[in-house]
Design an enzyme around this catalytic site. Structure first.
Site, PDB file in Angstrom:
ATOM      1  N   GLU A  47      35.704  37.648  35.754  1.00 50.11           N
ATOM      2  CA  GLU A  47      35.978  36.359  35.901  1.00 50.11           C
ATOM      3  C   GLU A  47      34.598  35.501  35.531  1.00 50.11           C
ATOM      4  O   GLU A  47      33.404  36.149  35.815  1.00 50.11           O
ATOM      5  CB  GLU A  47      36.082  36.073  37.278  1.00 50.11           C
ATOM      6  N   ASN A 107      38.844  27.581  35.695  1.00 52.94           N
ATOM      7  CA  ASN A 107      38.626  28.807  35.742  1.00 52.94           C
ATOM      8  C   ASN A 107      39.584  29.464  34.887  1.00 52.94           C
ATOM      9  O   ASN A 107      40.620  30.006  35.264  1.00 52.94           O
ATOM     10  CB  ASN A 107      38.480  29.157  37.356  1.00 52.94           C
ATOM     11  N   LYS A 124      43.418  29.774  36.406  1.00 54.72           N
ATOM     12  CA  LYS A 124      43.390  30.200  37.700  1.00 54.72           C
ATOM     13  C   LYS A 124      44.363  29.346  38.589  1.00 54.72           C
ATOM     14  O   LYS A 124      44.069  27.980  38.485  1.00 54.72           O
ATOM     15  CB  LYS A 124      41.979  30.408  38.259  1.00 54.72           C
ATOM     16  N   GLU A 143      34.229  26.623  44.611  1.00 57.28           N
ATOM     17  CA  GLU A 143      35.373  26.622  43.209  1.00 57.28           C
ATOM     18  C   GLU A 143      36.349  25.473  43.450  1.00 57.28           C
ATOM     19  O   GLU A 143      36.733  24.874  42.515  1.00 57.28           O
ATOM     20  CB  GLU A 143      36.214  27.937  43.472  1.00 57.28           C
ATOM     21  N   CYS A 169      40.855  36.729  40.000  1.00 55.26           N
ATOM     22  CA  CYS A 169      39.972  36.922  41.323  1.00 55.26           C
ATOM     23  C   CYS A 169      40.926  36.500  42.552  1.00 55.26           C
ATOM     24  O   CYS A 169      41.912  37.383  43.052  1.00 55.26           O
ATOM     25  CB  CYS A 169      38.593  36.213  41.267  1.00 55.26           C
ATOM     26  N   ASN A 194      34.929  37.756  40.935  1.00 51.84           N
ATOM     27  CA  ASN A 194      33.578  37.758  41.794  1.00 51.84           C
ATOM     28  C   ASN A 194      33.985  37.507  43.164  1.00 51.84           C
ATOM     29  O   ASN A 194      34.274  36.383  43.511  1.00 51.84           O
ATOM     30  CB  ASN A 194      32.667  36.362  41.142  1.00 51.84           C
TER      31      ASN A 194
HETATM   32  N1  CDT Z   1      36.053  34.102  42.877  1.00 53.10           N
HETATM   33  C1  CDT Z   1      36.974  34.143  43.840  1.00 53.10           C
HETATM   34  O1  CDT Z   1      37.883  33.930  43.724  1.00 53.10           O
HETATM   35  N2  CDT Z   1      36.362  34.873  44.937  1.00 53.10           N
HETATM   36  C2  CDT Z   1      37.070  34.757  46.081  1.00 53.10           C
HETATM   37  C3  CDT Z   1      36.200  34.703  47.264  1.00 53.10           C
HETATM   38  C4  CDT Z   1      36.979  34.177  48.306  1.00 53.10           C
HETATM   39  S1  CDT Z   1      35.963  33.466  49.664  1.00 53.10           S
HETATM   40  C5  CDT Z   1      35.660  32.100  49.308  1.00 53.10           C
HETATM   41  C6  CDT Z   1      38.107  36.245  46.429  1.00 53.10           C
HETATM   42  O2  CDT Z   1      39.095  36.074  46.709  1.00 53.10           O
HETATM   43  O3  CDT Z   1      37.673  37.044  45.996  1.00 53.10           O
END
Ligand code: CDT
Length: 314
Positions: A47, A107, A124, A143, A169, A194
């Site tokens: 991502e 995204n 996304k 985000e 993600c 990420n």
């Molecule tokens: N990039 C991404 O979607 N990361 C989220 C972090 C969640 S915490 C705010 C994840 O679900 O891994």
């Protein structure tokens, strides 16, 4: 004859703010060439692979973040990846921040075939984090400020002689994501991520990040009879430690390959797509066993509602 996709999960180590697109694309090219050398049909990148994970900072004026976004795909910075696809006959999937001509920010993850042509684009759906600056946090997860949620849903594309879907993600934590694609017969789901290890709203989850990552992708693979390829941008990026543990997961739910480091690292697996049938045509024969008439809450309701105890039948 069995259909096999040899897939590479091309994990990235951290991309710092000081790293240019040129630096990053050189790393992607190295991984892509390694993948081609190892016979991959397809290589999957994380991502927001082209930049640091910029939602960790708040910028008052969002247009100051424009340089983190691509306004076209292929953008000039990634031409070499598209050329490599053609030259070496290898497809790829790449996550990036997308700024559309009419000013929308998504995204996004793109799927490119072995001729260097874009086959599909996924934006996304589940956008985690928060939408306004929360200065009390050790780092932001903005985000919901930098991206709008897609209303296009989950596509499944015919590519690489397979049915291929994408998710990004946080999408991987939601069973609905896999099921939407499962109901279209998906055979391989590609997912970049990420994931900061420190979860600010509930730090008790920090130690479980690796477990939760594997748990959701293994369950999603098994319950839908599909391969899942999860690819991290991991390691300590701008002081924030992020989960690595990229994995290629079989329709049985078993992890067949997993990264060992938190750096740039390629793992490869030859995925027999016909293994999907073992699950799709038996235990998870959707047509035979699903009861959609009883699942109305899934589509009609967003949050939790309870009407009291159900009637007890005599
Ligand atoms: N990039 C991404 O979607 N990361 C989220 C972090 C969640 S915490 C705010 C994840 O679900 O891994």
């Amino acid at each position: 004859m069995s259909r096999i996709i040899t897939v590479g999960a091309a994990q990235l180590g951290p991309v710092q703010l000081s790293h240019s697109r040129t630096d990053v694309v050189a790393r992607l090219m190295a991984l892509m060439n390694q993948a081609a050398d190892r016979g991959c049909d397809l290589v999957v990148f994380p991502e927001l692979a082209l930049t640091t994970f910029f939602p960790r900072w708040f910028l008052d004026d969002i247009s100051e973040a424009d340089h983190f976004y691509e306004t076209e795909m292929p953008s000039p910075a990634v031409q070499s990846l598209f050329q490599c696809a053609k030259d070496r006959s290898i497809g790829f999937s790449l996550g990036y921040a997308e700024l559309t001509t009419d000013g929308h920010r998504f995204n996004t993850q793109v799927l490119v075939d072995k001729t260097g042509s874009v086959v599909g684009k996924y934006r996304k759906v589940h956008i985690p984090g928060h939408a306004s600056n929360e200065p009390g946090r050790p780092f932001q997860h903005l985000e919901r400020y930098y991206f709008e949620p897609s209303d296009e849903g989950f596509g499944v594309w015919h590519a690489f002689d397979a049915k291929v879907g994408m998710m990004i993600c946080n999408d991987r934590r939601w069973p609905e994501t896999y099921r939407e694609m499962g109901l279209q017969g998906v055979e391989m789901i590609l997912c970049g991520y990420n994931t900061p290890i420190h979860y600010v709203p509930d730090p008790s989850q920090d130690i479980l990040q690796g477990f939760h990552n594997a748990l959701v992708m293994q369950a999603g693979a098994y319950q839908n009879g599909t391969w899942v390829v999860g690819v991290a941008k991991g390691g300590v990026e701008e002081g924030v430690d992020s989960l690595a543990q990229s994995a290629i997961i079989a329709p049985s739910g078993q992890i067949v390959a997993q990264t060992l480091t938190t750096d740039d690292e390629l793992i490869v697996a030859s995925c027999d797509l016909d293994w999907c049938k073992r699950y799709k045509e038996t235990l998870f024969d959707f047509d035979k066993y699903r009861r959609p008439e009883l699942y109305k809450r899934h589509v009609e309701q967003r949050g939790v509602k309870w009407d009291g105890n159900p009637t007890v039948r005599p």
